[in-house]
Design a protein around this motif. Structure first.
Motif, PDB file in Angstrom:
ATOM      1  N   THR A   5      -6.198 -20.412   6.878  1.00 17.99           N
ATOM      2  CA  THR A   5      -5.875 -20.083   8.267  1.00 17.99           C
ATOM      3  C   THR A   5      -5.637 -18.592   8.424  1.00 17.99           C
ATOM      4  O   THR A   5      -6.077 -17.962   9.385  1.00 17.99           O
ATOM      5  CB  THR A   5      -4.629 -20.870   8.728  1.00 17.99           C
ATOM      6  OG1 THR A   5      -4.860 -22.262   8.540  1.00 17.99           O
ATOM      7  CG2 THR A   5      -4.329 -20.591  10.188  1.00 17.99           C
ATOM      8  N   LEU A   6      -4.913 -17.998   7.473  1.00 13.37           N
ATOM      9  CA  LEU A   6      -4.659 -16.564   7.512  1.00 13.37           C
ATOM     10  C   LEU A   6      -5.959 -15.768   7.418  1.00 13.37           C
ATOM     11  O   LEU A   6      -6.134 -14.758   8.106  1.00 13.37           O
ATOM     12  CB  LEU A   6      -3.707 -16.169   6.379  1.00 13.37           C
ATOM     13  CG  LEU A   6      -2.253 -16.639   6.508  1.00 13.37           C
ATOM     14  CD1 LEU A   6      -1.484 -16.327   5.232  1.00 13.37           C
ATOM     15  CD2 LEU A   6      -1.577 -15.986   7.713  1.00 13.37           C
ATOM     16  N   THR A   7      -6.872 -16.231   6.568  1.00  9.41           N
ATOM     17  CA  THR A   7      -8.151 -15.542   6.400  1.00  9.41           C
ATOM     18  C   THR A   7      -8.984 -15.607   7.673  1.00  9.41           C
ATOM     19  O   THR A   7      -9.638 -14.632   8.061  1.00  9.41           O
ATOM     20  CB  THR A   7      -8.935 -16.158   5.223  1.00  9.41           C
ATOM     21  OG1 THR A   7      -8.150 -16.073   4.038  1.00  9.41           O
ATOM     22  CG2 THR A   7     -10.248 -15.425   5.002  1.00  9.41           C
ATOM     23  N   LEU A   8      -8.973 -16.761   8.340  1.00  8.89           N
ATOM     24  CA  LEU A   8      -9.748 -16.929   9.570  1.00  8.89           C
ATOM     25  C   LEU A   8      -9.278 -15.985  10.666  1.00  8.89           C
ATOM     26  O   LEU A   8     -10.066 -15.532  11.501  1.00  8.89           O
ATOM     27  CB  LEU A   8      -9.661 -18.379  10.055  1.00  8.89           C
ATOM     28  CG  LEU A   8     -10.401 -19.431   9.209  1.00  8.89           C
ATOM     29  CD1 LEU A   8     -10.118 -20.825   9.722  1.00  8.89           C
ATOM     30  CD2 LEU A   8     -11.904 -19.160   9.212  1.00  8.89           C
ATOM     31  N   HIS A   9      -7.990 -15.679  10.701  1.00  8.98           N
ATOM     32  CA  HIS A   9      -7.433 -14.814  11.735  1.00  8.98           C
ATOM     33  C   HIS A   9      -7.223 -13.374  11.256  1.00  8.98           C
ATOM     34  O   HIS A   9      -6.629 -12.560  11.963  1.00  8.98           O
ATOM     35  CB  HIS A   9      -6.103 -15.385  12.237  1.00  8.98           C
ATOM     36  CG  HIS A   9      -6.260 -16.690  12.959  1.00  8.98           C
ATOM     37  ND1 HIS A   9      -6.239 -17.909  12.307  1.00  8.98           N
ATOM     38  CD2 HIS A   9      -6.461 -16.958  14.270  1.00  8.98           C
ATOM     39  CE1 HIS A   9      -6.403 -18.880  13.185  1.00  8.98           C
ATOM     40  NE2 HIS A   9      -6.538 -18.336  14.387  1.00  8.98           N
ATOM     41  N   LEU A  10      -7.728 -13.071  10.060  1.00  8.20           N
ATOM     42  CA  LEU A  10      -7.546 -11.741   9.491  1.00  8.20           C
ATOM     43  C   LEU A  10      -8.477 -10.735  10.165  1.00  8.20           C
ATOM     44  O   LEU A  10      -9.686 -10.971  10.289  1.00  8.20           O
ATOM     45  CB  LEU A  10      -7.832 -11.787   7.989  1.00  8.20           C
ATOM     46  CG  LEU A  10      -7.722 -10.471   7.229  1.00  8.20           C
ATOM     47  CD1 LEU A  10      -6.293  -9.954   7.242  1.00  8.20           C
ATOM     48  CD2 LEU A  10      -8.202 -10.660   5.790  1.00  8.20           C
ATOM     49  N   GLN A  11      -7.922  -9.636  10.618  1.00 11.37           N
ATOM     50  CA  GLN A  11      -8.704  -8.570  11.231  1.00 11.37           C
ATOM     51  C   GLN A  11      -8.921  -7.427  10.245  1.00 11.37           C
ATOM     52  O   GLN A  11      -7.989  -7.011   9.563  1.00 11.37           O
ATOM     53  CB  GLN A  11      -8.023  -8.036  12.493  1.00 11.37           C
ATOM     54  CG  GLN A  11      -8.449  -8.719  13.767  1.00 11.37           C
ATOM     55  CD  GLN A  11      -8.084  -7.909  14.995  1.00 11.37           C
ATOM     56  OE1 GLN A  11      -7.177  -7.101  14.981  1.00 11.37           O
ATOM     57  NE2 GLN A  11      -8.817  -8.125  16.074  1.00 11.37           N
ATOM     58  N   LEU A  12     -10.160  -6.944  10.205  1.00  8.98           N
ATOM     59  CA  LEU A  12     -10.510  -5.815   9.350  1.00  8.98           C
ATOM     60  C   LEU A  12     -10.838  -4.610  10.214  1.00  8.98           C
ATOM     61  O   LEU A  12     -11.248  -4.753  11.370  1.00  8.98           O
ATOM     62  CB  LEU A  12     -11.713  -6.168   8.474  1.00  8.98           C
ATOM     63  CG  LEU A  12     -11.604  -7.432   7.621  1.00  8.98           C
ATOM     64  CD1 LEU A  12     -12.934  -7.714   6.938  1.00  8.98           C
ATOM     65  CD2 LEU A  12     -10.494  -7.305   6.593  1.00  8.98           C
ATOM     66  N   SER A  13     -10.678  -3.436   9.645  1.00  7.54           N
ATOM     67  CA  SER A  13     -11.008  -2.189  10.342  1.00  7.54           C
ATOM     68  C   SER A  13     -12.268  -1.588   9.740  1.00  7.54           C
ATOM     69  O   SER A  13     -12.349  -1.402   8.518  1.00  7.54           O
ATOM     70  CB  SER A  13      -9.856  -1.188  10.237  1.00  7.54           C
ATOM     71  OG  SER A  13      -8.700  -1.671  10.883  1.00  7.54           O
ATOM     72  N   LEU A  14     -13.248  -1.326  10.594  1.00  5.64           N
ATOM     73  CA  LEU A  14     -14.463  -0.654  10.164  1.00  5.64           C
ATOM     74  C   LEU A  14     -14.276   0.853  10.264  1.00  5.64           C
ATOM     75  O   LEU A  14     -13.496   1.337  11.085  1.00  5.64           O
ATOM     76  CB  LEU A  14     -15.648  -1.097  11.037  1.00  5.64           C
ATOM     77  CG  LEU A  14     -16.007  -2.584  10.958  1.00  5.64           C
ATOM     78  CD1 LEU A  14     -16.950  -2.953  12.093  1.00  5.64           C
ATOM     79  CD2 LEU A  14     -16.630  -2.929   9.619  1.00  5.64           C
ATOM     80  N   ASN A  15     -14.988   1.583   9.429  1.00  9.07           N
ATOM     81  CA  ASN A  15     -14.883   3.037   9.415  1.00  9.07           C
ATOM     82  C   ASN A  15     -15.857   3.619  10.442  1.00  9.07           C
ATOM     83  O   ASN A  15     -17.063   3.612  10.233  1.00  9.07           O
ATOM     84  CB  ASN A  15     -15.207   3.568   8.019  1.00  9.07           C
ATOM     85  CG  ASN A  15     -14.878   5.039   7.887  1.00  9.07           C
ATOM     86  OD1 ASN A  15     -14.156   5.594   8.694  1.00  9.07           O
ATOM     87  ND2 ASN A  15     -15.433   5.673   6.862  1.00  9.07           N
ATOM     88  N   PRO A  16     -15.371   4.127  11.575  1.00  9.10           N
ATOM     89  CA  PRO A  16     -16.270   4.532  12.662  1.00  9.10           C
ATOM     90  C   PRO A  16     -16.976   5.854  12.389  1.00  9.10           C
ATOM     91  O   PRO A  16     -16.591   6.625  11.504  1.00  9.10           O
ATOM     92  CB  PRO A  16     -15.309   4.671  13.856  1.00  9.10           C
ATOM     93  CG  PRO A  16     -14.011   5.077  13.234  1.00  9.10           C
ATOM     94  CD  PRO A  16     -13.950   4.356  11.906  1.00  9.10           C
ATOM     95  N   PHE A  17     -18.038   6.103  13.190  1.00  2.00           N
ATOM     96  CA  PHE A  17     -18.690   7.408  13.166  1.00  2.00           C
ATOM     97  C   PHE A  17     -17.756   8.458  13.775  1.00  2.00           C
ATOM     98  O   PHE A  17     -16.975   8.147  14.680  1.00  2.00           O
ATOM     99  CB  PHE A  17     -19.983   7.374  13.987  1.00  2.00           C
ATOM    100  CG  PHE A  17     -21.105   6.636  13.333  1.00  2.00           C
ATOM    101  CD1 PHE A  17     -21.756   7.164  12.233  1.00  2.00           C
ATOM    102  CD2 PHE A  17     -21.528   5.413  13.823  1.00  2.00           C
ATOM    103  CE1 PHE A  17     -22.800   6.494  11.618  1.00  2.00           C
ATOM    104  CE2 PHE A  17     -22.571   4.726  13.233  1.00  2.00           C
ATOM    105  CZ  PHE A  17     -23.213   5.268  12.127  1.00  2.00           C
TER     106      PHE A  17
END
Length: 311
Positions: A5-17
Motif C-alpha cells: 500500500t505504501l509503495t502504491l502511494h509513494l511519490q517520486l521526484s524527477l530531475n527536471p530540465f
C-alpha cells in the motif's frame, strides 16, 4: 500488505530540465508539435494498412507492428515530460513510474524484433519469390507477429519483475523519465542480479535482431548479385533500404545515448535530451521513411488524398 500500500502511494521526484522561465512555453509547444506530428504520421500509416486492401499482404501485416510500437514509445514519454515542463510538478507515483519504464523498454525491444521480422519477410520475398505465398501464409505471419510481441513482453517483464524484491530508500530519480537504471538507483540493496539480467536481456535482443537481419540481407545481396534482372535488383534495394535506414538510425541514436553517459564533461541536460531522442527520432522518421521509400504505401496515401480533395 502494508508495504504494498505504501509503495502504491509513494511519490517520486524527477530531475527536471534547467529551463529559463521565458523559454518554458517555447520548448513546450515545440515538443507538442513533435508529439502531434509523430502521432499523426504513425496513425496515418496504421489507417492506410487497415483501409487499403492493396496493403493487406504479409509485409504490411508485419509492418503494422512498427507504427503501433512507435505510438507506445512516444506516448509513454512525451506527454509526461511536456506536462512537467509546464506545470513544474516533476512528481510521479511509483507504479506509474514502473509502467512508464516498462513501456519504454518494450518499445526499444519491439523495434529490434519488428525490424528482424520485416527483414526475414523481405528475404523470403526477394530470395524465394516463387515460394513466398506458401511460406508466408496468414498463419505463419500471425505466428511471427505473436512471437515478436510475446518474446519482447517476456524479456522485459522478467527484467521488471525483479523490482518487487527491492526495497526503496531514495525518492529522487536523476532523469526526466523512468527507466530500469533510474528505478534501480532508488534502492540501497544489491542490484547485481538486476544488472546481470538487464545486460543479458539486452544482449539477447541485439543478437537475435542483428543475426536475423544480417542473414536476411546477406541472402538478399547474394540474390541481387546472382541475377541479371535490373528490376529485381531495384526492387530489392527499394524494399530493404528503408529497413536498413530505420535500424541504423535506432542503433546510432542508442549508441550516442549510451556514450553521452560515459563522459563527465557532457551536461546533465544534454544527457537527458539524448536519452529522449531514442523515443522521439524513430517514431517521427519511421512512417516518413516507409511513406517515401515504399511505392505501395505512397500510392495508397496519394489515392486517399485525391479522393478527399475531389469528393
Amino acid at each position: 500488505m502494508e508495504n504494498m500500500t505504501l509503495t502504491l502511494h509513494l511519490q517520486l521526484s524527477l530531475n527536471p530540465f534547467l529551463i529559463p522561465s521565458g523559454a518554458k512555453y517555447i520548448i513546450f509547444f515545440t515538443g507538442l508539435l513533435i508529439y502531434i506530428f509523430g502521432i499523426f504520421c504513425n496513425l496515418t500509416l496504421l489507417l492506410l494498412i487497415i483501409m487499403d486492401h492493396n496493403l493487406h499482404k504479409p509485409m504490411y501485416f508485419i509492418l503494422f507492428s512498427l507504427p503501433l510500437n512507435d505510438l507506445i514509445g512516444i506516448s509513454a514519454l512525451l506527454p509526461k515530460v511536456l506536462s512537467d515542463i509546464v506545470t513544474e510538478n516533476n512528481k510521479i507515483y511509483y507504479p506509474l513510474c514502473v509502467l512508464q519504464g516498462f513501456l519504454l523498454h518494450m518499445y526499444g525491444g519491439g523495434v529490434l524484433f519488428i525490424l528482424a521480422a520485416m527483414a526475414f519477410d523481405r528475404y523470403v520475398a526477394i530470395s524465394r519469390p516463387l515460394h513466398y505465398n506458401t511460406i508466408m501464409t496468414p498463419r505463419v505471419c500471425l505466428g511471427i507477429i505473436a512471437l515478436v510481441w510475446g518474446l519482447d513482453f517476456v524479456i522485459i517483464a522478467s527484467l521488471f519483475s525483479l523490482h518487487d524484491k527491492l526495497s526503496i530508500c531514495r525518492y529522487n530519480l536523476m532523469n526526466v523519465f523512468c527507466d530500469n537504471p533510474s528505478l534501480l538507483s532508488l534502492t540501497c540493496a544489491n542490484t547485481m542480479i538486476n544488472n546481470i539480467v538487464g545486460l543479458f536481456d539486452t544482449t539477447i535482443m541485439q543478437i537475435v535482431s542483428v543475426s536475423v537481419q544480417a542473414f536476411s540481407y546477406i541472402k538478399i545481396l547474394i540474390t541481387c548479385l546472382s541475377t541479371s534482372r535490373s528490376e529485381t535488383k531495384k526492387k530489392a534495394i527499394n524494399t530493404c533500404m528503408a529497413q536498413l535506414v530505420i535500424f541504423l538510425i535506432f542503433e546510432l541514436v542508442g549508441t550516442f545515448t549510451i556514450l553521452s553517459h560515459r563522459f563527465a564533461n557532457i551536461s546533465v541536460d544534454l544527457q537527458k535530451i539524448t536519452g529522449m531522442l531514442i523515443f522521439i527520432v524513430s517514431p517521427c522518421l519511421n512512417p516518413i521513411v516507409y511513406g517515401l521509400n515504399t511505392s505501395e504505401v505512397r500510392h495508397s496515401f496519394l489515392n486517399v488524398f485525391r479522393r478527399k480533395i475531389f469528393t
